[in-house]
Design an enzyme around this catalytic site. Structure first.
Site, PDB file in Angstrom:
ATOM      1  N   LYS A   1     -34.356 -18.860  -9.396  1.00 57.04           N
ATOM      2  CA  LYS A   1     -34.252 -18.417  -8.003  1.00 57.04           C
ATOM      3  C   LYS A   1     -34.023 -19.613  -7.088  1.00 57.04           C
ATOM      4  CE  LYS A   1     -35.982 -14.590  -6.874  1.00 57.04           C
ATOM      5  NZ  LYS A   1     -35.456 -13.265  -6.544  1.00 57.04           N
TER       6      LYS A   1
ATOM      7  N   LYS B   1     -28.880 -17.011 -19.734  1.00 55.55           N
ATOM      8  CA  LYS B   1     -29.147 -16.179 -20.922  1.00 55.55           C
ATOM      9  C   LYS B   1     -28.676 -16.908 -22.171  1.00 55.55           C
ATOM     10  CE  LYS B   1     -27.869 -12.137 -18.252  1.00 55.55           C
ATOM     11  NZ  LYS B   1     -26.741 -11.293 -17.892  1.00 55.55           N
TER      12      LYS B   1
ATOM     13  N   ASP C   1     -27.078 -10.044  -5.692  1.00 58.26           N
ATOM     14  CA  ASP C   1     -28.121  -9.306  -4.988  1.00 58.26           C
ATOM     15  C   ASP C   1     -27.628  -7.899  -4.667  1.00 58.26           C
ATOM     16  OD1 ASP C   1     -30.578  -9.064  -3.978  1.00 58.26           O
ATOM     17  OD2 ASP C   1     -30.230 -10.217  -2.157  1.00 58.26           O
TER      18      ASP C   1
ATOM     19  N   ARG D   1     -31.499   2.055 -12.295  1.00 56.52           N
ATOM     20  CA  ARG D   1     -32.471   1.502 -13.239  1.00 56.52           C
ATOM     21  C   ARG D   1     -33.760   2.321 -13.237  1.00 56.52           C
ATOM     22  NH1 ARG D   1     -36.713  -2.015 -13.047  1.00 56.52           N
ATOM     23  NH2 ARG D   1     -37.022  -3.192 -14.955  1.00 56.52           N
TER      24      ARG D   1
ATOM     25  N   LYS E   1     -26.875 -14.582  -9.894  1.00 59.17           N
ATOM     26  CA  LYS E   1     -27.771 -13.415  -9.802  1.00 59.17           C
ATOM     27  C   LYS E   1     -27.375 -12.653  -8.545  1.00 59.17           C
ATOM     28  CE  LYS E   1     -32.561 -12.027 -10.348  1.00 59.17           C
ATOM     29  NZ  LYS E   1     -32.652 -11.094  -9.239  1.00 59.17           N
TER      30      LYS E   1
ATOM     31  N   GLU F   1     -24.443  -4.861 -11.946  1.00 57.52           N
ATOM     32  CA  GLU F   1     -24.988  -4.793 -10.592  1.00 57.52           C
ATOM     33  C   GLU F   1     -23.924  -4.225  -9.659  1.00 57.52           C
ATOM     34  OE1 GLU F   1     -28.076  -5.839 -10.532  1.00 57.52           O
ATOM     35  OE2 GLU F   1     -28.611  -6.363  -8.473  1.00 57.52           O
TER      36      GLU F   1
ATOM     37  N   TYR G   1     -23.080  -7.279 -16.451  1.00 59.10           N
ATOM     38  CA  TYR G   1     -23.801  -8.457 -16.942  1.00 59.10           C
ATOM     39  C   TYR G   1     -24.396  -8.299 -18.341  1.00 59.10           C
ATOM     40  CZ  TYR G   1     -27.789  -6.162 -14.577  1.00 59.10           C
ATOM     41  OH  TYR G   1     -28.732  -5.272 -14.147  1.00 59.10           O
TER      42      TYR G   1
ATOM     43  N   LEU H   1     -36.155  -9.392 -15.283  1.00 56.20           N
ATOM     44  CA  LEU H   1     -36.078 -10.807 -15.655  1.00 56.20           C
ATOM     45  C   LEU H   1     -37.310 -11.562 -15.193  1.00 56.20           C
ATOM     46  CD1 LEU H   1     -32.409 -11.584 -14.550  1.00 56.20           C
ATOM     47  CD2 LEU H   1     -33.257 -11.578 -16.901  1.00 56.20           C
TER      48      LEU H   1
ATOM     49  N   TYR I   1       1.917   2.199  -3.379  1.00 65.00           N
ATOM     50  CA  TYR I   1       0.772   2.746  -4.122  1.00 65.00           C
ATOM     51  C   TYR I   1       0.553   4.206  -3.717  1.00 65.00           C
ATOM     52  CZ  TYR I   1      -3.964   3.370  -5.902  1.00 65.00           C
ATOM     53  OH  TYR I   1      -5.063   3.852  -6.570  1.00 65.00           O
ATOM     54  N   ASP I   2       0.573   4.430  -2.398  1.00 62.37           N
ATOM     55  CA  ASP I   2       0.341   5.784  -1.893  1.00 62.37           C
ATOM     56  C   ASP I   2       1.386   6.761  -2.435  1.00 62.37           C
ATOM     57  OD1 ASP I   2      -1.764   4.803  -0.540  1.00 62.37           O
ATOM     58  OD2 ASP I   2      -0.761   4.701   1.413  1.00 62.37           O
TER      59      ASP I   2
ATOM     60  N   CYS J   1     -44.732  -4.568  32.095  1.00 64.04           N
ATOM     61  CA  CYS J   1     -43.817  -4.209  31.002  1.00 64.04           C
ATOM     62  C   CYS J   1     -42.369  -4.490  31.417  1.00 64.04           C
ATOM     63  CB  CYS J   1     -43.994  -2.730  30.674  1.00 64.04           C
ATOM     64  SG  CYS J   1     -42.696  -2.094  29.587  1.00 64.04           S
TER      65      CYS J   1
ATOM     66  N   ASP K   1       0.823  -1.215   0.000  1.00 67.10           N
ATOM     67  CA  ASP K   1       0.000   0.000   0.000  1.00 67.10           C
ATOM     68  C   ASP K   1       0.855   1.263   0.000  1.00 67.10           C
ATOM     69  OD1 ASP K   1      -2.035  -1.726   0.117  1.00 67.10           O
ATOM     70  OD2 ASP K   1      -2.785  -1.126   2.100  1.00 67.10           O
TER      71      ASP K   1
ATOM     72  N   GLU L   1     -24.842 -17.129 -15.130  1.00 67.52           N
ATOM     73  CA  GLU L   1     -24.173 -16.205 -14.196  1.00 67.52           C
ATOM     74  C   GLU L   1     -24.868 -16.203 -12.849  1.00 67.52           C
ATOM     75  OE1 GLU L   1     -24.873 -12.513 -16.280  1.00 67.52           O
ATOM     76  OE2 GLU L   1     -24.496 -13.614 -18.124  1.00 67.52           O
TER      77      GLU L   1
HETATM   78  S1  IVH Z   1     -29.584  -9.574 -16.674  1.00 72.04           S
HETATM   79  C1  IVH Z   1     -31.735  -8.123 -20.007  1.00 72.04           C
HETATM   80  N1  IVH Z   1     -27.788 -10.686 -15.107  1.00 72.04           N
HETATM   81  O1  IVH Z   1     -31.555  -8.912 -11.387  1.00 72.04           O
HETATM   82  C2  IVH Z   1     -31.378  -8.732 -18.744  1.00 72.04           C
HETATM   83  N2  IVH Z   1     -29.442  -9.317 -14.101  1.00 72.04           N
HETATM   84  O2  IVH Z   1     -34.433  -9.462 -11.438  1.00 72.04           O
HETATM   85  C3  IVH Z   1     -31.351  -7.818 -17.595  1.00 72.04           C
HETATM   86  N3  IVH Z   1     -29.205  -9.065 -11.684  1.00 72.04           N
HETATM   87  O3  IVH Z   1     -32.569  -5.845 -12.760  1.00 72.04           O
HETATM   88  C4  IVH Z   1     -30.803  -8.369 -16.390  1.00 72.04           C
HETATM   89  N4  IVH Z   1     -27.399 -10.297 -11.463  1.00 72.04           N
HETATM   90  O4  IVH Z   1     -30.395  -5.869 -11.394  1.00 72.04           O
HETATM   91  C5  IVH Z   1     -28.868  -9.899 -15.161  1.00 72.04           C
HETATM   92  N5  IVH Z   1     -26.110 -11.701 -13.871  1.00 72.04           N
HETATM   93  C6  IVH Z   1     -27.192 -10.916 -13.930  1.00 72.04           C
HETATM   94  C7  IVH Z   1     -27.749 -10.308 -12.771  1.00 72.04           C
HETATM   95  C8  IVH Z   1     -28.884  -9.521 -12.910  1.00 72.04           C
HETATM   96  C9  IVH Z   1     -28.289  -9.549 -10.835  1.00 72.04           C
HETATM   97  C10 IVH Z   1     -30.356  -8.201 -11.301  1.00 72.04           C
HETATM   98  C11 IVH Z   1     -30.522  -7.004 -12.200  1.00 72.04           C
HETATM   99  C12 IVH Z   1     -31.925  -7.084 -12.720  1.00 72.04           C
HETATM  100  C13 IVH Z   1     -32.579  -8.010 -11.744  1.00 72.04           C
HETATM  101  C14 IVH Z   1     -33.740  -8.730 -12.391  1.00 72.04           C
END
Ligand code: IVH
Length: 674
Positions: free
Chosen positions: A316, A292, A119, A138, A117, A175, A227, A84, A38-39, A410, A35, A115
């Site tokens: 999910k 996808k 959060d 968004r 998902k 994300e 993504y 989605l 870098y600094d 209480c 570090d 991929e």
């Molecule tokens: S694709 C056209 N890929 O999930 C496709 N979304 O429930 C658009 N999210 O609004 C989304 N990881 O914020 C995609 N690997 C991933 C994701 C992802 C998280 C979120 C994203 C989206 C929401 C949909």
């Protein structure tokens, strides 16, 4: 000032080196230099930039701006940000592939990009000639908010892409999230600093990107993964998503290392199951996988429904369940005096968090579960939902069961407990009960209410126990001397708190209403009240019947609101607060209308309402409604029977949405549909 060639060269080299080490450190987690080195590079660059007046916005020294914004600007996405569809199991995932095969008229094997998902919060980054120009949330998918000032503070997002001849525009979607590691570090720090901790990584990330002050956002170690891509102008990318990810990675953008290219839905299922298996070992929270189609040409062939692509699906994960033992059941007094049973559990790691206590809501719930102290129970946690005891396991095996009973007095003040309705119990002492006082003050000071930075749970306890504050208005009478006499409070922290209290006086009317802690009035209801009445005095004077006219307010909440403002003590309290110099802005009044500057065209048959009503709704939100499609048109709403206008819009590449998407957009902007 002209810069000597040697300095110019050194500046360029330092920027490149710093970007390189930044990426190693923040994205790849594999630093090559200590570090301190870098600094030293960083300090040298700062020095040269200031000496030769050579600061540029894409320099690594320019991540954190020093001025807070006064409000968010709205951003119209160049291409809508889609959402989605989701499935919960194998059968539904197979059906997804069947639907695609049917539409494509072929059973050929399909290739997928799989991929995690993640959060977090969706973001769209706009790069112009390779330089980060703008970042937006968004929003409703069509219009988001400009969060560039905060996104610039995220080290894994390059301010300039590392590529040659990158001329043109490129929208990157991804994300923003907070890793488990970063979240733990942050909470350690927050606990020590203010006693207030963040609830979960997702909400913390969402809160950070919506900070007006980038210095605050920069304290949250946010990350990002890309993504997908949105609009491209002058830049070409490969035709397979997996190859696009490789290209983005080469430009220095963060992509997910846990992604995989799979063949056929069977391959995707294997991926989903394997990901579910390793979910707890990942350094970030996920709530499923995203499947996808890998080929962009086939994606385009399939197109989209109103808000979701036909070529992608979220898989999910089921809510996670674990068993543990109930060590005890205690009773907690809330800010309105409700007494709730809380289970103390043998700590258990479920759905990404360690759970050691959870609310049992009320005595009825306890009865329904048949829960006794010492029982083994199943705890479930899904996403960011509060963990829940779902059932008791083998009650007969509890060798020493202890039934749970509501106390007569209480637990906080000893006053009699009284029944309120069929299932609730309440402390009869009201606000003089210290627990209610503490809870109402904690709520008042909390981030989403008056947002008094530094006034956390522990400090509130100290202030109430020490007799310094007995009601929320007392906060504004505190002095730095009083505070610096408290345990673990230095002079500087005391002064900081006083200035945070002072700063909190500049707030908004919805936040203030929410802060008052009126029963069942959350942030959204407070906002609806302000939008409806526009003024505190009118809200205070309205009857329950009038409140029922407000969007989303039913008779019970209306009654709570009217009761609160009819109470003389509450009126006195509000006046005292206002006398302390609270400034309650109505925010909405200053905001540009959400669809300002957009041109919409309506065509075909609309089923939910006549054309002129739809037009009025759009105009109300600031849009212009035109009779014909041109290159200036932003959106076309096409109902059944749409003909030449639709064709023209298709030719011009204008976004066409159906009636459902239109209605959702308008609803999303808070307009009541007649
Ligand atoms: S694709 C056209 N890929 O999930 C496709 N979304 O429930 C658009 N999210 O609004 C989304 N990881 O914020 C995609 N690997 C991933 C994701 C992802 C998280 C979120 C994203 C989206 C929401 C949909």
């Amino acid at each position: 000032m002209s810069i000597p060639a040697s300095a110019k060269q050194e500046i360029a080299e330092l920027r490149q080196q710093l970007n390189y080490h930044n990426r190693l450190y923040y994205t790849l987690d594999a630093p090559e230099i200590p570090d301190s080195d870098y600094d030293a590079l960083f300090d040298r660059l700062v020095k040269l930039e200031s000496e030769y007046d050579a600061v540029s916005p894409d320099s690594p020294t320019q991540r954190v701006g020093d001025k807070p914004l006064s409000q968010f600007e709205q951003v119209t996405h160049k291409l809508p940000m889609l959402s989605l569809d989701k499935v919960f199991g194998e059968g539904d995932l197979r059906d997804f592939e069947k639907r695609m095969h049917k539409r494509l008229g072929s059973d050929e094997e399909l290739e997928y990009s799989c991929e995690p998902k993640v959060d977090g919060v969706a973001v769209s980054l706009l790069y112009s000639d390779g330089v980060l120009e703008r970042a937006a949330t968004r929003g409703d998918g069509l219009i988001g908010e400009d969060i560039t000032h905060n996104v610039r503070t995220i080290h894994s997002i390059p301010l300039r892409l590392d590529g040659k001849n990158l001329t043109g525009l490129l929208e990157i979607r991804g994300e923003i999230f907070l890793g488990k590691d970063g979240f733990a570090r942050l909470n350690k720090w927050a606990e020590a600093e203010s006693g207030k901790i963040f609830v979960n990584p997702r909400n913390t990330a969402a809160g950070a990107v919506r900070q007006l002050d980038p210095r605050k956002a920069s304290r949250i170690p946010l990350k990002m993964v890309c993504y997908s891509v949105g609009m491209m102008e002058g830049i070409t990318l490969p035709n397979r998503l997996s190859e696009i990810f490789e290209q983005l990675n080469a430009w220095g953008l963060p992509v997910n290392a846990d992604r995989s290219t799979e063949t056929g839905i069977a391959g995707c299922l294997n991926y989903c199951l394997a990901l579910q298996e390793k979910r707890n070992t990942l350094d970030y929270e996920i709530d499923g996988a995203v499947i996808k189609l890998n080929d962009l040409v086939t994606q385009q062939q399939l197109g989209q429904n109103a808000r979701t692509p036909r070529w992608a699906m979220a898989y999910k994960f089921p809510a996670e369940e674990k068993t543990t033992r109930v060590l005890d059941v205690e009773f907690q007094v809330g800010r309105t005096g409700t007494i709730t049973p809380v289970a103390r559990l043998d700590p258990v790691f479920v759905g990404g968090v360690t759970v050691s206590n959870t609310t049992l809501h009320n005595m009825d719930e306890l009865g329904r579960l048949g829960l006794r102290i010492g029982d083994t129970v199943v705890v479930r946690r899904a996403g960011d939902v509060i963990p829940k005891v779902v059932r008791v396991l083998h009650p007969e095996k509890n060798a020493n069961p202890k039934a749970v009973q509501m106390p007569n007095t209480c637990p906080a003040c000893g006053a009699a407990v009284e029944k309120d309705g069929d299932v609730l119990y309440r402390c009869s002492a009201g606000i003089i009960c210290p627990a209610q006082r503490k809870e109402s003050i904690k709520h008042f000071a909390s981030r989403t209410a008056m947002d008094i930075e530094g006034l956390g749970e522990k400090l509130v306890e100290q202030l109430v126990d020490g007799g310094l504050v007995s009601s929320v208005d007392g906060i504004f009478d505190l002095t730095a001397e009083q505070l610096s006499n408290l345990d673990r409070m230095g002079k500087k922290s005391a002064e900081n708190l006083i200035s945070a209290i002072e700063k909190s006086k500049q707030t908004t009317l919805p936040k203030f209403l929410f802060a008052l802690g009126i029963r069942e009035v959350g942030e959204a209801t407070a906002q609806s009240l302000v939008e409806h009445y526009g003024d505190l005095q009118l809200i205070m004077e309205a009857t329950a019947e009038q409140h029922e006219q407000v969007t989303d307010i039913g008779p019970i909440v209306a009654h709570h609101i009217a009761t609160f403002f009819n109470n003389n003590d509450n009126k006195v309290l509000i006046n005292k607060l206002i006398d302390h110099g609270l400034h309650l802005s109505k925010v909405e009044a200053h905001k540009a209308k959400p669809l300002q500057g957009q041109v919409w065209v309506l065509t075909g048959t609309l089923e939910a309402m006549p054309r002129n009503e739809a037009k009025a709704l759009l105009i109300e939100q600031g849009a212009k409604v035109a009779g014909s499609v041109s290159k200036n048109t932003h959106y076309v709403v096409a109902g059944p029977g749409a003909g030449s206008k639709r064709t023209k819009a298709e030719e011009l590449g204008i976004t066409i949405i159906d009636e459902e998407a239109f209605l959702n957009t308008i609803k999303g902007l808070g307009t009541k549909i007649p």
